[in-house]
Design a protein around this motif. Sequence first.
Motif, PDB file in Angstrom:
ATOM      1  N   PHE A  43       0.627  50.386  50.726  1.00  3.66           N
ATOM      2  CA  PHE A  43      -0.608  49.754  50.266  1.00  3.66           C
ATOM      3  C   PHE A  43      -0.594  48.252  50.481  1.00  3.66           C
ATOM      4  O   PHE A  43      -1.545  47.569  50.129  1.00  3.66           O
ATOM      5  N   MET A  86       2.658  51.850  43.912  1.00  2.00           N
ATOM      6  CA  MET A  86       2.092  50.865  43.002  1.00  2.00           C
ATOM      7  C   MET A  86       2.668  49.482  43.252  1.00  2.00           C
ATOM      8  O   MET A  86       1.947  48.494  43.267  1.00  2.00           O
ATOM      9  N   VAL A  87       3.989  49.422  43.446  1.00  2.15           N
ATOM     10  CA  VAL A  87       4.614  48.122  43.642  1.00  2.15           C
ATOM     11  C   VAL A  87       4.145  47.502  44.959  1.00  2.15           C
ATOM     12  O   VAL A  87       3.919  46.299  45.037  1.00  2.15           O
ATOM     13  N   LEU A 136       1.210  47.838  46.262  1.00  5.87           N
ATOM     14  CA  LEU A 136      -0.114  47.296  45.965  1.00  5.87           C
ATOM     15  C   LEU A 136       0.035  45.939  45.281  1.00  5.87           C
ATOM     16  O   LEU A 136      -0.646  44.962  45.627  1.00  5.87           O
ATOM     17  N   VAL A 137       0.946  45.868  44.312  1.00 12.08           N
ATOM     18  CA  VAL A 137       1.187  44.612  43.601  1.00 12.08           C
ATOM     19  C   VAL A 137       1.701  43.540  44.568  1.00 12.08           C
ATOM     20  O   VAL A 137       1.265  42.391  44.524  1.00 12.08           O
ATOM     21  N   VAL A 138       2.592  43.945  45.489  1.00 15.99           N
ATOM     22  CA  VAL A 138       3.140  42.995  46.458  1.00 15.99           C
ATOM     23  C   VAL A 138       2.029  42.405  47.323  1.00 15.99           C
ATOM     24  O   VAL A 138       1.988  41.200  47.582  1.00 15.99           O
ATOM     25  N   ILE A 156      -1.115  41.975  46.585  1.00  9.95           N
ATOM     26  CA  ILE A 156      -1.928  41.024  45.834  1.00  9.95           C
ATOM     27  C   ILE A 156      -1.139  39.750  45.539  1.00  9.95           C
ATOM     28  O   ILE A 156      -1.665  38.641  45.617  1.00  9.95           O
ATOM     29  N   MET A 157       0.158  39.925  45.262  1.00 15.52           N
ATOM     30  CA  MET A 157       1.018  38.767  45.054  1.00 15.52           C
ATOM     31  C   MET A 157       1.009  37.871  46.270  1.00 15.52           C
ATOM     32  O   MET A 157       0.945  36.643  46.146  1.00 15.52           O
ATOM     33  N   TYR A 210      -2.036  35.831  46.264  1.00 15.48           N
ATOM     34  CA  TYR A 210      -1.956  34.813  45.199  1.00 15.48           C
ATOM     35  C   TYR A 210      -1.090  33.640  45.637  1.00 15.48           C
ATOM     36  O   TYR A 210      -1.424  32.482  45.425  1.00 15.48           O
ATOM     37  N   ILE A 211       0.060  33.974  46.248  1.00 15.05           N
ATOM     38  CA  ILE A 211       0.998  32.916  46.633  1.00 15.05           C
ATOM     39  C   ILE A 211       0.345  31.979  47.637  1.00 15.05           C
ATOM     40  O   ILE A 211       0.381  30.763  47.492  1.00 15.05           O
ATOM     41  N   ALA A 249      -2.391  29.954  45.949  1.00 15.52           N
ATOM     42  CA  ALA A 249      -1.970  29.035  44.894  1.00 15.52           C
ATOM     43  C   ALA A 249      -1.447  27.720  45.457  1.00 15.52           C
ATOM     44  O   ALA A 249      -1.568  26.686  44.818  1.00 15.52           O
ATOM     45  N   ASP A 250      -0.854  27.754  46.646  1.00 12.45           N
ATOM     46  CA  ASP A 250      -0.213  26.556  47.170  1.00 12.45           C
ATOM     47  C   ASP A 250      -0.973  26.032  48.394  1.00 12.45           C
ATOM     48  O   ASP A 250      -0.835  26.561  49.494  1.00 12.45           O
ATOM     49  N   TYR A 264      -6.639  42.996  49.528  1.00 12.80           N
ATOM     50  CA  TYR A 264      -5.907  44.265  49.603  1.00 12.80           C
ATOM     51  C   TYR A 264      -6.812  45.465  49.877  1.00 12.80           C
ATOM     52  O   TYR A 264      -6.368  46.485  50.365  1.00 12.80           O
ATOM     53  N   THR A 265      -8.118  45.318  49.595  1.00  8.88           N
ATOM     54  CA  THR A 265      -9.028  46.432  49.883  1.00  8.88           C
ATOM     55  C   THR A 265      -9.129  46.705  51.386  1.00  8.88           C
ATOM     56  O   THR A 265      -9.454  47.813  51.798  1.00  8.88           O
TER      57      THR A 265
END
Lengths: 276, 294, 336
Positions: free
Chosen positions: C34, C104-105, C107-109, C111-112, C115-116, C119-120, C232-233
């Motif tokens: 994902f 699941m992880v 998917l989280v990766v 999105i992370m 974000y990363i 964020a910077d 991620y979609t």
Amino acid sequence: MADQLTDTPAESTSSDSEADRVTGAAILRVVDLEVHFGAVRAVNGVSFEVQTGTAVGLIGPNGAGKSTALKAVGGETRPTSGRVIFDGIDLAGRPSHVAARAGMIRTFQLGGEFARLTVMENLLVSVPRQRGKSIWGALGGRRWWGAEDAAEIRRAREILSRLELREKENDYASDLSGGQRKLVEIGRALMARPKMLLLDEPMAGVNRSLARHIEHALSALRNDGLTLLLVEHELGSVERLCDRVLVMAGGRQIASGHMGQLRSRQEVLDAYLGGR
Amino acid sequence: MNSMLSSLGFGIVTASILLPAAVGFTLQFSATGVLNIAFGAQMTFAAYIAFICTQAGMSIWLALVLGAVFGAVFSALLNRFLLARFAKRGTTFFGMVVVTIALALLIEYLVEIIWGTMSVNYQMTGTGVVHLGAMSFTHSQLVVMAIGLGIAVATHSLLKYTRIGKAIRAVASNTDLARSSGVPAQRITDIAWLISGLMGGAAGVMLGISLSSVSYTMGDTFLIEIIAAAVLGGVGQVYGAMLGALAIGVLLEESAIVLGGAYAPISAFAVLILVLLVRPTGIMAGAAEAKGIA
Amino acid sequence: MAYYLLTLAVYVVVGVIACWGLNLQFGDTGVLNFAYILFVAAGAYTASILSLGHPNSSSYQHYFWGAHMPWPIPWLAAAVVGGLLGLLVGLLVLRRLRGDYQAMVLLVVSIMGSYIVSADPGFLNGGVGLALIPQPFKGVLHLSQVGYEVFYLALALLAAAVVFEVVRRIHISPLGRVLRAVRENEAAAAAVGHNVAAVKLLVMVIGGAIAALAGAIEVQFIAAWAPAGWDYTETFGLFAAVIVGGRGNLGGVALGALLVQGLFLEGTVLLPNIGNPALIGAIQWMSLGALILIFLYFRPQGVLPERRRTYSSDITTRRNRMAALPAALTRRSARG
């Protein structure tokens, strides 16, 4: 007949006498095997040996820990403690592909086939150290691995003929009957050139004639010198097939010996009656 | 130090919302075996239903109840008319994941079509502030916390003391065994979806109250935090999810203070990944395994 | 119009390449990655900074490092970075985690990752993203706009041909059988001697490299790249293409990419403007969700299902692929 199928040392195939086989060196030594699930001790201190070229049965009432013991030997379940020494290597706690590569191939009680692969492909999957199975080998193309693969296809056809599955070669495994799937698994195990098979209820849920067929196939393999360790409920088959039988109950090994002798032993009867 | 304490307050509020969501998510997963990626979208939908209710002049708390009820009914209908049918066709675990993803897309963009991309606000009156040391909470935040705590207690009692709760636990630990010993698995599945929808709906409205706005991507974003809480607690572990919700909620707000808002989610997920590497099946998994077998 | 169709053609080629990579993971091996779009993004950023040149402090965009490299280095480097990222993510996720956690992880990766980057602002220009990414040979060739598009399409097709040959060779090889065995039954694959984690790691690396190459081709074409473009979609759009086309069938996957990526997501721009763009976007994504559901319910094996592999008796493998195609179209299999 099946020397070319199983690759077992010739000396163990030379004699059919039971004594000869039982006195052979132990290919598998299980020492103080324990498998705990939380507070439950599914296998509680089991030790036994299997001599090269013999067939050993693991019997006992439901929940005795037979299948768990088999899985722990084969590496699918991690033993809590104990040793599983196969062919000189301690396999306890090693994953099942390591056990398989060492020559110990396990079959499944249920649903062990690759459903959407053909029967032929099911067999070819387990060929060890094939050229086209590494990424570089695969990228090398058919010219690199084709001839070797063709030889394995021929070998697979021989095994399928022997298992009377030759005409099912191109069927998906999911389209076969339950008993035929078990035969496919046995064929697949043979393709791996094993030293020993771990069979989890090879005849369970199979109609009578097919069960006989499976029994004969296993019996022929044993006579060819392949070592077998099987969990089975059908005691008649166990008696005909196994040189020695271990009885388990409540995670412990309560008796061992020849099936004929065990039938009359009181603790065995108690275990069976108590477990039902 | 004071800012750490005050953000601890925010953390507890976030955790109170995460709690019903993560518990609902994980309860449904353990009882039905379906990993529901549409959960966040269902939360958003319920939050908008509550918005309609407040528009119609209802109090926000009545709207919360109606939003939760809508969530429950919607979830049960989704199961009956969609997911159960796929399950009957023998769709695999991963197939079902893809089904719920498709469902999430459908719901999320349906919400966008109905209510647009601009966020909306709940009409709330009388939001005074209560100080507890360095922490301060609005009245509505206090109520949100009380609801979160109430749901924790209610779930505990449901699972521990009621027949249906025991049946859910039985199905969760071993579906085949439970079925063969007479637990009506079909009905348990329905009820699990109903409860998870109820909790998701409540969490959706609570999130809207806490953020004081509702947008179409709200639940989707929150889903990641729900998954983090559920995974941290050990998927399928109700009490683990409660702990996970608390940990993730506090961690998110604390790291926002220490590292700055933009990095807050990253640090929470980094912790999640670290925990999983040390303990691959979540913090509560060991206890669960023992119970599941016995 | 020619300009538009050429643009669309490049998008489709990029989509086809990306879908072949995803099919290797999802269709063949059963790995639900994902975070797939993250690999596309990694390739796009790699190609970007390797063609943008050294970051200029007075510039309106900031990135941590850059160089000006000639084609095909940005593409090749992108593939390498994608492969390494696959190795890293695979080691992190696949080795120890159970299947449901893995999905699941991942998917989280994904999105992370976004974000990363968001964020910077000094890392890869944050949420605004990178722009004005140079296109290969644009300055040297002096072609018309349409002429350059034709040239770029040829480059993309060349890459697609290489990727096709790689996935085809894996597909028909004994390794391909092992991948499908892992998909069908991990425990049984392990029981006959295959290291399931290593097999999955392998497809994470190769699939990651292919995804990153697709990202590189895309970014040097559109010349801009930002986190909004790799939400991620987007991964699910690629999944939809593979499912609709027929997982496990390379032709089917290409067809799915053509239908879903090409006509469905990009082609709607051709339609008359029926309202605000957000509404069209929402309708597209909703239809995508509906399309996935319809296919999984009524035809889970896709338009062109995975072919049954048979071996003729004179040992040489049956190679008449064209003859097998109509059979694949008419055969209805019970499960997908």
